[in-house]
Design an enzyme around this catalytic site. Structure first.
Site, PDB file in Angstrom:
ATOM      1  N   GLU A  10      18.394  -8.225  48.643  1.00  0.00           N
ATOM      2  CA  GLU A  10      17.240  -9.092  48.893  1.00  0.00           C
ATOM      3  C   GLU A  10      17.796 -10.491  49.108  1.00  0.00           C
ATOM      4  OE1 GLU A  10      13.715  -6.653  47.132  1.00  0.00           O
ATOM      5  OE2 GLU A  10      14.098  -8.490  46.033  1.00  0.00           O
ATOM      6  N   CYS A  68      12.816 -17.882  48.108  1.00  0.00           N
ATOM      7  CA  CYS A  68      13.284 -17.101  49.257  1.00  0.00           C
ATOM      8  C   CYS A  68      12.225 -17.072  50.331  1.00  0.00           C
ATOM      9  CB  CYS A  68      13.644 -15.687  48.822  1.00  0.00           C
ATOM     10  SG  CYS A  68      12.334 -14.853  47.940  1.00  0.00           S
TER      11      CYS A  68
HETATM   12  P1  NAD Z   1      24.248 -16.646  45.682  1.00  0.00           P
HETATM   13  O1  NAD Z   1      24.477 -15.658  46.755  1.00  0.00           O
HETATM   14  O2  NAD Z   1      25.067 -17.879  45.676  1.00  0.00           O
HETATM   15  O3  NAD Z   1      24.468 -15.990  44.237  1.00  0.00           O
HETATM   16  C1  NAD Z   1      23.704 -14.876  43.806  1.00  0.00           C
HETATM   17  C2  NAD Z   1      24.470 -14.149  42.711  1.00  0.00           C
HETATM   18  O4  NAD Z   1      25.657 -13.600  43.279  1.00  0.00           O
HETATM   19  C3  NAD Z   1      24.911 -15.021  41.548  1.00  0.00           C
HETATM   20  O5  NAD Z   1      24.717 -14.300  40.354  1.00  0.00           O
HETATM   21  C4  NAD Z   1      26.377 -15.251  41.824  1.00  0.00           C
HETATM   22  O6  NAD Z   1      27.151 -15.503  40.673  1.00  0.00           O
HETATM   23  C5  NAD Z   1      26.772 -13.929  42.456  1.00  0.00           C
HETATM   24  N1  NAD Z   1      27.941 -13.991  43.338  1.00  0.00           N
HETATM   25  C6  NAD Z   1      28.336 -15.013  44.115  1.00  0.00           C
HETATM   26  N2  NAD Z   1      29.461 -14.685  44.796  1.00  0.00           N
HETATM   27  C7  NAD Z   1      29.771 -13.400  44.441  1.00  0.00           C
HETATM   28  C8  NAD Z   1      30.815 -12.505  44.800  1.00  0.00           C
HETATM   29  N3  NAD Z   1      31.771 -12.843  45.676  1.00  0.00           N
HETATM   30  N4  NAD Z   1      30.817 -11.278  44.254  1.00  0.00           N
HETATM   31  C9  NAD Z   1      29.848 -10.901  43.380  1.00  0.00           C
HETATM   32  N5  NAD Z   1      28.848 -11.725  42.982  1.00  0.00           N
HETATM   33  C10 NAD Z   1      28.802 -12.966  43.517  1.00  0.00           C
HETATM   34  O7  NAD Z   1      22.690 -17.001  45.740  1.00  0.00           O
HETATM   35  P2  NAD Z   1      21.853 -18.000  44.822  1.00  0.00           P
HETATM   36  O8  NAD Z   1      22.216 -19.395  45.172  1.00  0.00           O
HETATM   37  O9  NAD Z   1      21.916 -17.587  43.401  1.00  0.00           O
HETATM   38  O10 NAD Z   1      20.374 -17.704  45.311  1.00  0.00           O
HETATM   39  C11 NAD Z   1      19.778 -18.320  46.401  1.00  0.00           C
HETATM   40  C12 NAD Z   1      19.655 -17.356  47.555  1.00  0.00           C
HETATM   41  O11 NAD Z   1      18.967 -16.178  47.139  1.00  0.00           O
HETATM   42  C13 NAD Z   1      18.822 -17.912  48.685  1.00  0.00           C
HETATM   43  O12 NAD Z   1      19.397 -17.556  49.909  1.00  0.00           O
HETATM   44  C14 NAD Z   1      17.486 -17.213  48.493  1.00  0.00           C
HETATM   45  O13 NAD Z   1      16.679 -17.153  49.656  1.00  0.00           O
HETATM   46  C15 NAD Z   1      17.908 -15.868  48.026  1.00  0.00           C
HETATM   47  N6  NAD Z   1      16.850 -15.168  47.298  1.00  0.00           N
HETATM   48  C16 NAD Z   1      16.278 -14.079  47.887  1.00  0.00           C
HETATM   49  C17 NAD Z   1      15.215 -13.430  47.251  1.00  0.00           C
HETATM   50  C18 NAD Z   1      14.525 -12.241  47.872  1.00  0.00           C
HETATM   51  O14 NAD Z   1      13.762 -11.596  47.197  1.00  0.00           O
HETATM   52  N7  NAD Z   1      14.750 -11.934  49.151  1.00  0.00           N
HETATM   53  C19 NAD Z   1      14.780 -13.891  46.005  1.00  0.00           C
HETATM   54  C20 NAD Z   1      15.407 -14.993  45.434  1.00  0.00           C
HETATM   55  C21 NAD Z   1      16.437 -15.625  46.095  1.00  0.00           C
END
Ligand code: NAD
Length: 454
Positions: free
Chosen positions: A226, A261
């Site tokens: 997501e 999001c």
């Molecule tokens: P992010 O991708 O930076 O991080 C998300 C998670 O992934 C965190 O827990 C982080 O520690 C982990 N992570 C980061 N790099 C990783 C790796 N290489 N391997 C494994 N895990 C890793 O995103 P964010 O800043 O936490 O969230 C914001 C983003 O999420 C925005 O793009 C937003 O639109 C999206 N989002 C989508 C939804 C949806 O339902 N579609 C809901 C909420 C947020």
């Protein structure tokens, strides 16, 4: 790992992150725990999760305070989020049994054919910080109801909230070895990708989602993503109450500082109502109170992450250098904390980053269009596909436009809205798979086909 309050930049806690050894230990426990959890009837699992929802309600003030202190959203929005999570749980606990019951697909005197929904096993949930209660609930609640064990990795920006969630789930009766939190940042996430979970459920950015999907592909287990969006909204020329449409759509763009999001990220307005709409929209944005999110009445708090300030500055500078008009905001004030003034840009084009890259902050571009056809073409001109919205008094016109949107969700006269009874899913770079609705319960199962000959 330091926990920082984004409203002040002060450190408010520190956490020892997990490492490969501690994660292996947790995984072993979960593996054993899941077998026992599965023996518990669904009705009992529902009772436990219902108790958890009650604990959210009983502790809402403490939980909201923690959430606001670590992600910076206004206190009232933290309360709304926790209540929203309870509402989703209510839907899930009321419907789980129905969607998990065996389905007899065919029966005659010699054979009966049944679908049985079995859990995946031990799943890994890597999550985002912007709505930890909501996006977490979408995954770990149905996963537990179905009979899975869960390793939940909250974002490093919402770790204290993740630990509250763990504490309350256990207080409600979820056994220790059925739910474990993995604390840490991307490096800890990486370690989880090297382990042998029976499914990966990720909420976060496109960049990380794509990386995770590729990394776990060879495990041949479900991986659901997501991801982000660049959600368009179109205001047609037949709207009558421009003030309320402007106020409602501004809220859709700036609620939670635009860090949703499904926040409205691009607005297209028919030329006949454009000037009035922009005027009302900017007035609405300028009426908001900005400041410490713990104070009542504040609508815009700090951004959750400091790095986002330079990202937004870059989008604004890029737009201005290509001819956009700055109607308000456009800068980070020189106060403590990670604030960015709510920013409205007009005369924008699709050559500008602000109309192409997910802003995930209090910045919006508004563009004038001459027809529905032009609006449709611009709305679909994106790599993302989470939601799309149309404002018109004519339902038929709305549905015709929405049918042509390449998005998982379509809104008529509303935006930035999620319902537990409808699937939440993206298309293209917004990801794939569904949470919420019956699809979001069955996402945590694997259907087994039983051919039972007498
Ligand atoms: P992010 O991708 O930076 O991080 C998300 C998670 O992934 C965190 O827990 C982080 O520690 C982990 N992570 C980061 N790099 C990783 C790796 N290489 N391997 C494994 N895990 C890793 O995103 P964010 O800043 O936490 O969230 C914001 C983003 O999420 C925005 O793009 C937003 O639109 C999206 N989002 C989508 C939804 C949806 O339902 N579609 C809901 C909420 C947020």
């Amino acid at each position: 790992m330091e926990i920082i309050n984004p409203a002040t930049g002060d450190q408010i806690g520190s956490i020892k992150p997990d490492n490969a050894e501690s994660l292996q230990q947790k995984y072993k426990q979960l593996k054993a725990g899941q077998v026992k959890w599965l023996q518990i009837p669904v009705s009992e699992r529902i009772t436990i999760i219902t108790r958890y929802a009650g604990l959210l309600e009983a502790n809402i003030e403490d939980l909201a305070l923690t959430l606001t202190s670590e992600v910076g959203k206004p206190l009232n929005q933290s309360r709304n989020e926790i209540n929203g999570s309870r509402y989703r749980i209510k839907w899930m606990t009321s419907n789980a049994a129905k969607y998990l019951t065996d389905e007899t697909m065919y029966a005659d005197e010699s054979i009966t054919e049944i679908i049985r929904y079995e859990p995946l096993g031990v799943i890994c949930n890597i999550s985002a910080w912007n709505y930890p209660y909501l996006v977490g609930t979408n995954v770990f609640i149905p996963a537990l109801l179905v009979g899975n064990a869960v390793c939940y990795k909250p974002s490093e920006y919402a770790t204290l909230t993740g630990l509250h969630i763990e504490r309350l789930l256990k207080q409600a009766g979820v056994p220790d070895d059925v739910f474990q939190v993995a604390t840490g940042d991307a490096a800890v996430g990486e370690l989880l990708l090297d382990m042998n979970f029976n499914g990966y459920f990720f909420t976060g950015s496109y960049k990380t989602g794509k990386y995770i999907y590729e990394k776990v592909a060879s495990k041949m287990v479900p991986c659901q993503c997501e991801l982000g969006g660049k959600d368009p909204l179109y205001v047609t020329d037949d709207i009558t109450d421009i003030q309320s449409v402007a106020a409602g759509t501004a809220d859709g763009a700036f609620y939670n500082n635009g860090q949703s999001c499904c926040a409205v990220e691009r607005i297209y307005v028919h030329e006949r109502v454009y000037d009035q709409y922009v005027k009302a929209f900017v007035e609405e944005v300028q009426s908001w109170k900005i400041g410490n999110p713990l104070h009542e009445g504040i609508y815009i708090g700090p951004l959750s992450r400091k790095s986002q300030i330079s990202f937004l500055n870059d989008q604004v500078e890029d737009a201005l250098s290509k001819g956009a008009t700055l109607m308000c905001g456009g800068y980070a004030p020189s106060t403590e904390g990670y604030f960015f003034m709510p920013t409205v840009l007009t005369a924008v084009t699709h050559e500008m980053k602000v109309m192409r890259e997910e802003s995930f902050g209090p910045v919006i571009g508004i563009m004038k269009v001459q027809s529905d056809e032009e609006a449709i073409s611009l709305m679909n001109d994106t790599a993302y596909g989470l939601t799309a919205s149309v404002y018109t008094t004519d339902q038929e016109r709305a549905e015709k436009i929405l049918a042509r949107m390449h998005s998982g969700t379509a809104y008529w006269n509303c935006c930035d809205r999620v319902s537990p009874s409808l699937p939440w899913s993206g298309r293209n770079n917004s990801g794939f798979g569904s949470t919420l609705s019956h699809a979001g319960i069955r996402a945590f199962t694997q259907p087994k086909a039983y051919h039972l000959r007498k």
